[in-house]
Design a protein around this motif. Sequence first.
Motif, PDB file in Angstrom:
ATOM      1  N   ARG A 201      13.040   8.704   1.039  1.00  0.00           N
ATOM      2  CA  ARG A 201      12.290   7.439   1.393  1.00  0.00           C
ATOM      3  C   ARG A 201      12.557   5.994   1.834  1.00  0.00           C
ATOM      4  O   ARG A 201      12.054   5.666   2.650  1.00  0.00           O
ATOM      5  CB  ARG A 201      10.181   7.472   0.580  1.00  0.00           C
ATOM      6  N   THR A 214       5.728   5.070   6.718  1.00  0.00           N
ATOM      7  CA  THR A 214       4.893   4.807   5.889  1.00  0.00           C
ATOM      8  C   THR A 214       4.967   4.005   4.678  1.00  0.00           C
ATOM      9  O   THR A 214       3.424   3.846   3.948  1.00  0.00           O
ATOM     10  CB  THR A 214       4.124   6.215   5.751  1.00  0.00           C
ATOM     11  N   LEU A 215       5.830   3.334   4.193  1.00  0.00           N
ATOM     12  CA  LEU A 215       5.817   2.891   3.186  1.00  0.00           C
ATOM     13  C   LEU A 215       5.242   1.434   3.341  1.00  0.00           C
ATOM     14  O   LEU A 215       6.268   1.287   4.633  1.00  0.00           O
ATOM     15  CB  LEU A 215       6.972   2.916   2.662  1.00  0.00           C
ATOM     16  N   LYS A 216       4.566   0.778   3.298  1.00  0.00           N
ATOM     17  CA  LYS A 216       4.683  -0.761   3.225  1.00  0.00           C
ATOM     18  C   LYS A 216       6.025  -1.505   2.921  1.00  0.00           C
ATOM     19  O   LYS A 216       6.541  -1.368   2.061  1.00  0.00           O
ATOM     20  CB  LYS A 216       3.240  -1.476   1.997  1.00  0.00           C
ATOM     21  N   LYS A 257      -2.463   2.207   0.433  1.00  0.00           N
ATOM     22  CA  LYS A 257      -1.951   0.706   1.136  1.00  0.00           C
ATOM     23  C   LYS A 257      -0.676   1.342   1.399  1.00  0.00           C
ATOM     24  O   LYS A 257       0.319  -0.103   1.659  1.00  0.00           O
ATOM     25  CB  LYS A 257      -2.254   0.032  -0.256  1.00  0.00           C
ATOM     26  N   GLY A 258       0.038   2.649   1.178  1.00  0.00           N
ATOM     27  CA  GLY A 258       1.364   2.754   1.265  1.00  0.00           C
ATOM     28  C   GLY A 258       2.022   2.207  -0.095  1.00  0.00           C
ATOM     29  O   GLY A 258       3.548   1.980   0.544  1.00  0.00           O
ATOM     30  N   LYS A 259       1.840   2.602  -0.466  1.00  0.00           N
ATOM     31  CA  LYS A 259       2.291   3.030  -1.937  1.00  0.00           C
ATOM     32  C   LYS A 259       2.620   3.121  -2.775  1.00  0.00           C
ATOM     33  O   LYS A 259       2.459   3.195  -3.936  1.00  0.00           O
ATOM     34  CB  LYS A 259       1.892   1.366  -2.599  1.00  0.00           C
ATOM     35  N   GLN A 266       2.400  10.947  -0.054  1.00  0.00           N
ATOM     36  CA  GLN A 266       2.013  10.746   0.970  1.00  0.00           C
ATOM     37  C   GLN A 266       1.353  11.678   1.876  1.00  0.00           C
ATOM     38  O   GLN A 266       0.712  11.670   2.835  1.00  0.00           O
ATOM     39  CB  GLN A 266       3.561   9.892   1.545  1.00  0.00           C
TER      40      GLN A 266
END
Length: 316
Positions: A201, A214-216, A257-259, A266
């Motif tokens: 990722r 999609t990751l913060k 929160k994308g974490k 995810q």
Amino acid sequence: MAAMIILLFAIAMFPVYAHVSALSLNYYDKTCPLLEPTVTSAVKKAMMNDITVPAALLRMHFHDCFIRGCDASVLLDSKGNNTSEKAGPPNISLHAFYVIDNAKKAVEALCPGVVSCADILTLAARDAVALSGGPTWAVPKGRKDGRVSNASETRQLPAPVFNISQLQQSFSQRGLSLTDLVALSGGHTLGFSHCSSFQNRIHNFNATLDIDPTLKPSFAASLRNVCPAHNKVKNAGANMDSSATTFDNAYYKLLLKGKGLFSSDQALLTNPKTKTLVSKYASSKQAFEKAFVKSMIKMSSITGGQEIRLNCRVVN
């Protein structure tokens, strides 16, 4: 579609040798009445010296139940030409087997040849959750220990790179629903992950992007900092959530929160039903705990053993 065909082929090649059999809450009431406090004592003692023990025991139990049912096959050592489950790639990082060994030794001193290693591991996983601030529950007992353990079968374990279709297929093969999937994923509130499980990722995500969108961004940057592209630090990685030694619902809150750490985490946001459940558990610790307990009992009731092992590491 190709990934699904590969997964179905893997399951056909390595079927789940498990079934649900009758278990009982009072199975050892007469034959080993001090079983549960004895196991709890062993877990508590280990936790005093190693804060990672709860996460290790919970993961160990999950990995056991997903291969041939909850039969303690994950505890068997490799012998001769047979490479056991604990030596399979997904299980190399499993640890704290000594906790089960110690609990078994103490139980054997009280009730020789009565209690299975599978029941001890199931109780230890429950204690790991409860002693970390999570819920406790009455554990149905009466499992038997398996005599077969093959490293090749660990390919059946759901991988951190799985998408929602692969996860659903893996869980449904074991009689577990999408609700069970989301609830049991909450076990990721405890523990630590090595870089290899989420490297996909944060580096070379696809042909056009280096990082999973999609990751913060700030979270992705922190992960790249501890896990550079050519990481050479053996035990580098990240905590599963912001309170990695406390069993709570922070995992779900961070996921929204994308974490979330894994692709498989995810993935829970890519299906309407599972996304709704993630939101529900993020907003209510009580709802999460209720669902987690129900799904843990359901998963741990998948059985498949044949004997009461005298030593958890070897068949009788």
